[in-house]
Write an enzyme that holds these catalytic residues in place. Structure first.
Site, mmCIF file in Angstrom:
data_model
loop_
_atom_site.group_PDB
_atom_site.id
_atom_site.type_symbol
_atom_site.label_atom_id
_atom_site.label_comp_id
_atom_site.label_asym_id
_atom_site.label_seq_id
_atom_site.Cartn_x
_atom_site.Cartn_y
_atom_site.Cartn_z
ATOM 1 N N ALA A 134 -30.199 38.443 -1.941
ATOM 2 C CA ALA A 134 -29.705 39.571 -2.530
ATOM 3 C C ALA A 134 -28.354 39.708 -2.473
ATOM 4 O O ALA A 134 -27.544 39.068 -1.506
ATOM 5 C CB ALA A 134 -30.384 40.762 -1.721
ATOM 6 N N CYS A 135 -27.622 40.293 -3.377
ATOM 7 C CA CYS A 135 -26.116 40.690 -3.395
ATOM 8 C C CYS A 135 -26.096 42.153 -3.833
ATOM 9 O O CYS A 135 -27.040 42.839 -3.904
ATOM 10 C CB CYS A 135 -25.259 39.608 -4.021
ATOM 11 N N LYS A 136 -24.882 42.447 -4.190
ATOM 12 C CA LYS A 136 -24.581 43.888 -4.853
ATOM 13 C C LYS A 136 -25.312 43.967 -6.259
ATOM 14 O O LYS A 136 -25.947 45.114 -6.414
ATOM 15 C CB LYS A 136 -23.250 44.106 -4.720
ATOM 16 N N LEU A 163 -28.437 45.076 -4.738
ATOM 17 C CA LEU A 163 -28.652 46.171 -3.926
ATOM 18 C C LEU A 163 -28.499 47.365 -4.610
ATOM 19 O O LEU A 163 -28.955 48.278 -4.414
ATOM 20 C CB LEU A 163 -27.438 46.159 -2.794
#
Length: 179
Positions: A134-136, A163
């Site tokens: 996951a990242c932004k 996110l």
């Protein structure tokens, strides 16, 4: 799906403009373009990249790159599906690939930060380990998932929308932040 027309005489810059996921696809399938030792220049033609990396079947590379978006799509997973896996107690590792300063602004519950200084710990995992990165926004995590897939991992995913999507679909209490 409509195929994008690319040719071996096109530069990698031209190909990446037409097929943004081409670099991930090249690394995942052929281990080309993921690091400095296997990289290429934007001005290199696809034919040169194939020759430099001893890839003899250029038509197969063309066909594979034309399917790159589909391959990326299969690697992404919706936040609701990840949440269902977690709620069901399924075994998975949720790994946040963002730098520490971003994680400090808004943490993803249940995620561990990616330890970039000790990547061997991940490479030693069973190749069928279910890992969700996951990242932004889902872009950086897709790069990391493709990197792991390129190293033989068969159950790696990127959190679709990152996110931001988790916040909108699962947990609105997570703060939003600008990069």
């Amino acid at each position: 799906m409509t195929e994008t027309t690319i040719s071996p005489e096109m530069t990698m810059a031209e190909i990446l403009e037409r097929i943004p996921s081409a670099q991930r696809a090249l690394f995942q399938r052929y281990h080309v373009g993921g690091c400095s030792s296997c990289g290429f220049q934007p001005t290199d033609t696809l034919a040169k990249v194939c020759a430099d990396h001893n890839i003899l079947d250029v038509p197969e590379v063309l066909a594979y790159l034309n399917r790159a978006g589909e391959i990326d799509s299969k690697m992404t997973v919706d936040p609701t599906e990840v949440k269902a896996w977690m709620d069901a107690g399924d075994t998975l590792r949720l790994i946040d690939v963002r730098p520490a300063e971003e994680i400090a602004k808004a943490a993803l519950p249940g995620a561990e930060p990616l330890d970039y200084s000790n990547s061997q710990q991940y490479m030693d995992l069973p190749k069928d380990s279910r890992i969700v990165f996951a990242c932004k926004s889902g872009a950086r995590s897709l790069d990391v998932a493709a990197y792991f897939a390129g190293h033989g991992f068969t159950a790696v995913h990127s959190l679709k929308g990152g996110l931001d999507a988790w916040r909108s679909q699962i947990d609105s209490s997570i703060p939003d932040y600008a990069l």
